[in-house]
Write a protein that holds these residues in place. Structure first.
Motif, short mmCIF file in Angstrom:
data_model
loop_
_atom_site.label_atom_id
_atom_site.label_comp_id
_atom_site.label_asym_id
_atom_site.label_seq_id
_atom_site.Cartn_x
_atom_site.Cartn_y
_atom_site.Cartn_z
N ALA A 74 -9.06 -10.39 11.43
CA ALA A 74 -10.09 -10.48 12.47
C ALA A 74 -11.46 -10.10 11.93
O ALA A 74 -12.49 -10.59 12.42
CB ALA A 74 -9.73 -9.59 13.65
N ALA A 75 -11.49 -9.25 10.91
CA ALA A 75 -12.76 -8.84 10.30
C ALA A 75 -13.31 -9.89 9.35
O ALA A 75 -14.41 -9.72 8.81
CB ALA A 75 -12.58 -7.52 9.56
N GLY A 76 -12.56 -10.96 9.12
CA GLY A 76 -13.04 -12.03 8.27
C GLY A 76 -12.90 -11.76 6.78
O GLY A 76 -13.63 -12.34 5.97
N LEU A 77 -11.93 -10.92 6.41
CA LEU A 77 -11.79 -10.58 5.00
C LEU A 77 -11.08 -11.66 4.19
O LEU A 77 -11.07 -11.61 2.97
CB LEU A 77 -11.04 -9.25 4.84
N GLY A 78 -10.45 -12.61 4.88
CA GLY A 78 -9.76 -13.68 4.17
C GLY A 78 -8.26 -13.44 4.09
O GLY A 78 -7.80 -12.29 4.08
N VAL A 79 -7.51 -14.51 4.00
CA VAL A 79 -6.05 -14.41 4.04
C VAL A 79 -5.49 -13.73 2.80
O VAL A 79 -4.34 -13.25 2.81
CB VAL A 79 -5.40 -15.80 4.21
N GLN A 80 -6.26 -13.64 1.72
CA GLN A 80 -5.76 -13.05 0.49
C GLN A 80 -5.76 -11.52 0.52
O GLN A 80 -5.15 -10.90 -0.36
CB GLN A 80 -6.60 -13.53 -0.71
N VAL A 81 -6.42 -10.92 1.50
CA VAL A 81 -6.48 -9.46 1.58
C VAL A 81 -5.34 -8.96 2.46
O VAL A 81 -5.30 -9.27 3.65
CB VAL A 81 -7.83 -8.98 2.16
N PRO A 82 -4.40 -8.20 1.91
CA PRO A 82 -3.27 -7.72 2.71
C PRO A 82 -3.67 -6.53 3.60
O PRO A 82 -4.83 -6.12 3.62
CB PRO A 82 -2.25 -7.30 1.65
N GLY A 83 -2.70 -6.00 4.30
CA GLY A 83 -2.95 -4.84 5.14
C GLY A 83 -1.68 -4.04 5.33
O GLY A 83 -0.58 -4.60 5.30
N MET A 84 -1.82 -2.74 5.52
CA MET A 84 -0.66 -1.87 5.73
C MET A 84 -1.01 -0.83 6.80
O MET A 84 -2.07 -0.19 6.72
CB MET A 84 -0.25 -1.16 4.45
N THR A 85 -0.15 -0.67 7.77
CA THR A 85 -0.35 0.31 8.84
C THR A 85 0.63 1.45 8.64
O THR A 85 1.82 1.23 8.42
CB THR A 85 -0.12 -0.34 10.21
N ILE A 86 0.13 2.68 8.71
CA ILE A 86 0.99 3.84 8.52
C ILE A 86 0.85 4.79 9.70
O ILE A 86 -0.15 4.79 10.41
CB ILE A 86 0.67 4.58 7.20
N ASP A 87 1.89 5.58 9.90
CA ASP A 87 1.93 6.50 11.04
C ASP A 87 2.31 7.90 10.56
O ASP A 87 3.46 8.13 10.18
CB ASP A 87 2.94 6.01 12.08
N ARG A 88 1.33 8.78 10.51
CA ARG A 88 1.61 10.21 10.35
C ARG A 88 0.97 10.94 11.52
O ARG A 88 0.38 12.00 11.38
CB ARG A 88 1.10 10.74 9.00
N GLN A 89 1.08 10.33 12.68
CA GLN A 89 0.55 10.89 13.92
C GLN A 89 -0.91 11.31 13.73
O GLN A 89 -1.71 10.53 13.23
CB GLN A 89 1.45 12.02 14.42
N CYS A 90 -1.29 12.52 14.13
CA CYS A 90 -2.70 12.90 14.10
C CYS A 90 -3.30 12.92 12.70
O CYS A 90 -4.52 12.97 12.56
CB CYS A 90 -2.90 14.26 14.76
N GLY A 91 -2.45 12.89 11.67
CA GLY A 91 -2.93 12.84 10.30
C GLY A 91 -2.99 11.44 9.74
O GLY A 91 -3.28 11.26 8.55
N SER A 92 -2.73 10.41 10.56
CA SER A 92 -2.58 9.05 10.05
C SER A 92 -3.82 8.53 9.34
O SER A 92 -3.72 7.91 8.27
CB SER A 92 -2.23 8.10 11.21
N GLY A 93 -4.99 8.73 9.92
CA GLY A 93 -6.22 8.21 9.32
C GLY A 93 -6.50 8.83 7.97
O GLY A 93 -6.92 8.15 7.02
N LEU A 94 -6.28 10.14 7.84
CA LEU A 94 -6.48 10.81 6.56
C LEU A 94 -5.39 10.41 5.57
O LEU A 94 -5.65 10.20 4.38
CB LEU A 94 -6.51 12.32 6.75
N ALA A 95 -4.15 10.27 6.05
CA ALA A 95 -3.06 9.83 5.18
C ALA A 95 -3.34 8.44 4.63
O ALA A 95 -3.00 8.13 3.48
CB ALA A 95 -1.74 9.85 5.95
N ALA A 96 -3.97 7.58 5.44
CA ALA A 96 -4.31 6.24 4.97
C ALA A 96 -5.33 6.29 3.85
O ALA A 96 -5.24 5.54 2.86
CB ALA A 96 -4.84 5.41 6.13
N VAL A 97 -6.31 7.17 3.95
CA VAL A 97 -7.31 7.32 2.89
C VAL A 97 -6.63 7.80 1.61
O VAL A 97 -6.90 7.29 0.50
CB VAL A 97 -8.41 8.31 3.32
N ILE A 98 -5.73 8.75 1.74
CA ILE A 98 -5.00 9.26 0.58
C ILE A 98 -4.14 8.16 -0.04
O ILE A 98 -4.08 8.01 -1.27
CB ILE A 98 -4.14 10.47 0.98
#
Length: 390
Positions: A74-98
């Motif tokens: 949706a951000a227009g990055l192109g089909v070649q850019v993958p994505g991964m969603t992770i869940d560490r509850q309230c730490g999820s956003g920081l865990a994603a950066v790590i």
């Protein structure tokens, strides 16, 4: 060996209380503009466009599937850019950066976008055999699994953190956030509501004019004692707890030896730990201690802390365990989640965005240290130590 990864751009959405101005924005649509802004800022910082390696985003209560991949498209990055969603509850956003930084450190030099998103307003109702439930268990049978407000109240009782201290800290967080907003401390990091298609005035409340995050300033020191406790004979109230919120945050990471002259935050060390699931709010304390130990630093060397303030009792417990004062000016200097709101999957990433604004945008010299951290449901903590590079 690849140099430590560096955050060279950091952006976020406004944070809106559940049911208010972002309530009609689906979780992927909330993440997409933040991803796009982080990408554009990152390429501007590097002075050139590059092939992106991945988009890693945290999310807790979304519709399932792979929110990061949907938002990246949706951000227009192109089909070649993958994505991964992770869940560490309230730490999820920081865990994603790590997680994104770990891939860079392993030798894949393609830049990455990392962060988190939560749309509490559009989170689906989950059910088993037609029976609805709010969340999945954090622990198996035989272990404590308290709801977070109950856990905060129990923690306050166990550690003797009284109502007055909690209210005083909540008032401090709001005062700091109001002051910061009015001096423009959030201006460079926050995208306008209009970017998300959120128009009109659905942020009705008591926030001062010019304050974008709608919970900021919604409670005052005078008003806090009027909130009833959430539990009989308890001390946790709606006033000294965070608002359940919608929001997104994202950062752009590159290898440290490939950042050209772009200033940023180098991720020097991180730690994820477990703790007693009966008191999950304490998790940030041992995580911070472990991350600092791995960085070869101590608390005194840190110029800025951004610790997710889910509840005043929880944050005060963490500060107490670390030996920091309730009003330590280094901790959430511009207000934390008690004032800004707590979009669960995004809040850890919001902490990194806030460090970027405080230290990089704020002109801190090279070598300045900052720490982002969160306590996590189920009895965990996650923390990361960043260093300013210029």
């Amino acid at each position: 060996m690849t140099a430590d990864p560096v955050v060279v751009a950091a952006r976020r959405s406004p944070i809106a209380t559940r049911g208010r101005r972002l309530s009609g924005v689906a979780v992927d649509a909330l993440a997409a503009p933040v991803i796009r802004a982080a990408v554009d800022d990152g390429f501007d910082a590097l002075g050139e466009r590059r092939t992106l390696g991945d988009v890693v985003f945290g999310n807790c209560m979304g519709p399932g599937g792979n929110t990061a991949r949907v938002a990246a498209l949706a951000a227009g990055l192109g089909v070649q850019v993958p994505g991964m969603t992770i869940d560490r509850q309230c730490g999820s956003g920081l865990a994603a950066v790590i997680e994104a930084a770990t891939a860079l450190k392993a030798g894949d030099h393609r830049p990455r976008i990392a962060g988190g998103v939560e749309s509490a307003s559009t989170a689906p109702v989950r059910s088993i055999d037609g029976v609805g439930y709010d969340r999945a268990p954090f622990t198996p049978a035989g272990f404590p699994d308290p709801e977070m407000p109950r856990a905060a109240d129990d923690l306050a009782a166990a550690l003797g953190i009284d109502r007055e201290r909690q209210d005083a800290y909540a008032a401090l967080s709001h005062r700091r956030a109001v002051t910061a907003a009015l001096r423009g401390a959030f201006d460079a990091e926050v995208l306008p509501f209009a970017v998300f298609g959120a128009g009109g005035d659905r942020a009705a409340g008591t926030s001062p004019a010019g304050v974008v995050d709608d919970a900021v300033g919604s409670v005052t020191e005078r008003g806090l004692p009027r909130f009833p406790p959430l539990f009989e004979n308890g001390t946790v109230t709606a006033g000294n707890s965070c608002r359940v919120s919608d929001g997104a945050a994202g950062v752009f990471l590159v290898p440290g030896d490939d950042r050209r002259s772009a200033p940023g935050l180098a991720l020097r060390a991180h730690a994820t730990v477990g703790c007693d699931p009966a008191h999950p709010g304490l998790g940030a304390a041992p995580a911070i201690a472990a991350a600092l130990d791995r960085a070869g630093a101590d608390l005194a060397a840190v110029a800025a802390f951004e610790i997710v303030e889910a509840f005043a009792a929880q944050l005060l417990a963490v500060l107490g365990r670390l030996g920091l004062d309730d009003a330590d000016p280094r901790v959430c200097t511009d207000g934390g989640a008690l004032a800004l709101g707590h979009p669960w999957g995004a809040s850890g990433a919001v902490s990194v965005v806030r460090l970027f604004s405080r230290l990089v945008r704020g002109g801190a010299p090279a070598g300045t240290l900052g720490v982002a951290a969160a306590s996590v449901g189920g009895g965990m903590g996650v923390a990361a130590v960043f260093e300013v590079v210029r």
